[in-house]
Scaffold this motif. Structure first.
Motif, PDB file in Angstrom:
ATOM      1  N   ASP A  97      -0.408  13.666   5.874  1.00  0.00           N
ATOM      2  CA  ASP A  97       0.012  13.386   7.241  1.00  0.00           C
ATOM      3  C   ASP A  97       0.968  12.206   7.202  1.00  0.00           C
ATOM      4  N   ARG A  98       2.212  12.412   7.576  1.00  0.00           N
ATOM      5  CA  ARG A  98       3.247  11.384   7.449  1.00  0.00           C
ATOM      6  C   ARG A  98       3.310  10.424   8.638  1.00  0.00           C
ATOM      7  N   SER A  99       2.431  10.563   9.596  1.00  0.00           N
ATOM      8  CA  SER A  99       2.485   9.675  10.762  1.00  0.00           C
ATOM      9  C   SER A  99       2.097   8.251  10.357  1.00  0.00           C
ATOM     10  N   ASP A 100       2.604   7.279  11.108  1.00  0.00           N
ATOM     11  CA  ASP A 100       2.298   5.877  10.812  1.00  0.00           C
ATOM     12  C   ASP A 100       0.799   5.615  10.891  1.00  0.00           C
ATOM     13  N   ALA A 101       0.146   6.192  11.889  1.00  0.00           N
ATOM     14  CA  ALA A 101      -1.290   5.972  12.062  1.00  0.00           C
ATOM     15  C   ALA A 101      -2.077   6.495  10.864  1.00  0.00           C
ATOM     16  N   ALA A 102      -1.711   7.686  10.363  1.00  0.00           N
ATOM     17  CA  ALA A 102      -2.420   8.263   9.215  1.00  0.00           C
ATOM     18  C   ALA A 102      -2.182   7.442   7.955  1.00  0.00           C
ATOM     19  N   GLN A 103      -0.965   6.985   7.764  1.00  0.00           N
ATOM     20  CA  GLN A 103      -0.677   6.180   6.580  1.00  0.00           C
ATOM     21  C   GLN A 103      -1.422   4.846   6.636  1.00  0.00           C
ATOM     22  N   GLN A 104      -1.469   4.253   7.827  1.00  0.00           N
ATOM     23  CA  GLN A 104      -2.199   3.001   7.980  1.00  0.00           C
ATOM     24  C   GLN A 104      -3.695   3.222   7.759  1.00  0.00           C
ATOM     25  N   LYS A 105      -4.220   4.331   8.258  1.00  0.00           N
ATOM     26  CA  LYS A 105      -5.639   4.655   8.067  1.00  0.00           C
ATOM     27  C   LYS A 105      -5.950   4.848   6.589  1.00  0.00           C
ATOM     28  N   HIS A 106      -5.087   5.546   5.864  1.00  0.00           N
ATOM     29  CA  HIS A 106      -5.304   5.764   4.427  1.00  0.00           C
ATOM     30  C   HIS A 106      -5.226   4.448   3.657  1.00  0.00           C
ATOM     31  N   ALA A 107      -4.282   3.595   4.029  1.00  0.00           N
ATOM     32  CA  ALA A 107      -4.155   2.306   3.345  1.00  0.00           C
ATOM     33  C   ALA A 107      -5.392   1.447   3.579  1.00  0.00           C
ATOM     34  N   MET A 108      -5.913   1.449   4.817  1.00  0.00           N
ATOM     35  CA  MET A 108      -7.126   0.674   5.108  1.00  0.00           C
ATOM     36  C   MET A 108      -8.319   1.243   4.363  1.00  0.00           C
ATOM     37  N   ALA A 109      -8.427   2.583   4.302  1.00  0.00           N
ATOM     38  CA  ALA A 109      -9.532   3.210   3.583  1.00  0.00           C
ATOM     39  C   ALA A 109      -9.447   2.889   2.089  1.00  0.00           C
ATOM     40  N   LEU A 110      -8.238   2.914   1.542  1.00  0.00           N
ATOM     41  CA  LEU A 110      -8.050   2.575   0.136  1.00  0.00           C
ATOM     42  C   LEU A 110      -8.505   1.142  -0.127  1.00  0.00           C
ATOM     43  N   ASN A 111      -8.106   0.219   0.732  1.00  0.00           N
ATOM     44  CA  ASN A 111      -8.516  -1.173   0.564  1.00  0.00           C
ATOM     45  C   ASN A 111     -10.024  -1.331   0.677  1.00  0.00           C
ATOM     46  N   MET A 112     -10.655  -0.548   1.565  1.00  0.00           N
ATOM     47  CA  MET A 112     -12.107  -0.636   1.715  1.00  0.00           C
ATOM     48  C   MET A 112     -12.820  -0.115   0.468  1.00  0.00           C
ATOM     49  N   VAL A 113     -12.346   0.983  -0.091  1.00  0.00           N
ATOM     50  CA  VAL A 113     -12.968   1.530  -1.304  1.00  0.00           C
ATOM     51  C   VAL A 113     -12.780   0.563  -2.473  1.00  0.00           C
ATOM     52  N   VAL A 114     -11.592  -0.008  -2.615  1.00  0.00           N
ATOM     53  CA  VAL A 114     -11.355  -0.980  -3.684  1.00  0.00           C
ATOM     54  C   VAL A 114     -12.267  -2.188  -3.501  1.00  0.00           C
ATOM     55  N   ALA A 115     -12.399  -2.671  -2.263  1.00  0.00           N
ATOM     56  CA  ALA A 115     -13.281  -3.823  -2.000  1.00  0.00           C
ATOM     57  C   ALA A 115     -14.733  -3.475  -2.308  1.00  0.00           C
ATOM     58  N   ALA A 116     -15.162  -2.245  -1.988  1.00  0.00           N
ATOM     59  CA  ALA A 116     -16.539  -1.831  -2.270  1.00  0.00           C
ATOM     60  C   ALA A 116     -16.794  -1.785  -3.782  1.00  0.00           C
ATOM     61  N   ILE A 117     -15.838  -1.262  -4.534  1.00  0.00           N
ATOM     62  CA  ILE A 117     -15.980  -1.217  -5.993  1.00  0.00           C
ATOM     63  C   ILE A 117     -16.040  -2.633  -6.558  1.00  0.00           C
ATOM     64  N   MET A 118     -15.184  -3.511  -6.057  1.00  0.00           N
ATOM     65  CA  MET A 118     -15.188  -4.898  -6.525  1.00  0.00           C
ATOM     66  C   MET A 118     -16.507  -5.588  -6.175  1.00  0.00           C
ATOM     67  N   PHE A 119     -17.026  -5.330  -4.969  1.00  0.00           N
ATOM     68  CA  PHE A 119     -18.295  -5.927  -4.556  1.00  0.00           C
ATOM     69  C   PHE A 119     -19.430  -5.452  -5.461  1.00  0.00           C
ATOM     70  N   TRP A 120     -19.484  -4.154  -5.691  1.00  0.00           N
ATOM     71  CA  TRP A 120     -20.512  -3.575  -6.562  1.00  0.00           C
ATOM     72  C   TRP A 120     -20.423  -4.179  -7.964  1.00  0.00           C
ATOM     73  N   ASN A 121     -19.207  -4.235  -8.489  1.00  0.00           N
ATOM     74  CA  ASN A 121     -19.010  -4.802  -9.826  1.00  0.00           C
ATOM     75  C   ASN A 121     -19.424  -6.269  -9.880  1.00  0.00           C
ATOM     76  N   THR A 122     -19.108  -7.014  -8.832  1.00  0.00           N
ATOM     77  CA  THR A 122     -19.459  -8.431  -8.792  1.00  0.00           C
ATOM     78  C   THR A 122     -20.970  -8.614  -8.803  1.00  0.00           C
TER      79      THR A 122
END
Length: 186
Positions: A97-122
């Protein structure tokens, strides 16, 4: 001589306005750079920037500690980027989905998953270091600050993430893999 004094005064006023946050420096520089004929203040600021960059490069070349700090920061950002790339690659690196809202949603979800992995690892790095400290196997505790929570080899990247699994409320965490073979990455 008069024109260089006015440019210096303009630069000082611009710096003062930026320091008091009366203006956004990026917007001002963008506006100055957008003039049809290059503005003298814009050109002067460019020269000041080149001087600053040259002075930093000379500091960097002469200061081994600064080079180590820069390299450590670069390594940290590269490790975070590699983790984000691994998480994102499971969808073949595409946002359909090329809309700005979808791209922003995917970027936020990506950051949340990365943060969750980092939290778990920590959490587990803390458990592992506490275990090693109890065993007397950490020769220098100052080296722990150089460990990184960006590893993901142990994480199954399926792109199906259950945020309501109740894992955060569990009292029992997964045990440490004490007899696992060590994998050294160099």
């Amino acid at each position: 001589m008069m024109s260089s004094l006015s440019i210096g005064g303009d630069a000082i006023r611009l710096a003062g306005s930026a320091k008091t946050k009366a203006i956004k420096l990026t917007a001002t520089l963008r506006r100055l750079g957008g003039y049809r004929q290059q503005n003298r203040l814009y050109l002067a600021l460019g020269e000041i920037g080149r001087i600053e960059r040259t002075l930093f490069m000379l500091d960097w070349l002469g200061n081994a500690e600064l080079r180590k700090e820069c390299q450590a920061g670069l390594n940290k950002s590269e490790a975070r980027h590699s983790l984000a790339k691994a998480v994102f690659a499971h969808s073949q690196g595409r946002i359909y989905d090329r809309s700005d809202a979808a791209q922003q949603k995917h970027a936020m979800a990506l950051n949340m998953v990365v943060a969750a992995i980092m939290f778990w690892n920590t959490l587990y790095m803390d458990k592992a270091s506490a275990h090693l400290a109890r065993q007397g196997q950490i020769p220098n505790l100052k080296l722990l600050c150089h460990t990184s929570p960006f590893g993901w080899e142990h994480t199954i990247l399926t792109r199906d993430y259950d945020w309501h699994s109740g894992a955060a409320e569990r009292k029992m965490a997964r045990p440490l893999l004490l007899n696992a073979t060590r994998k050294w990455v160099g």
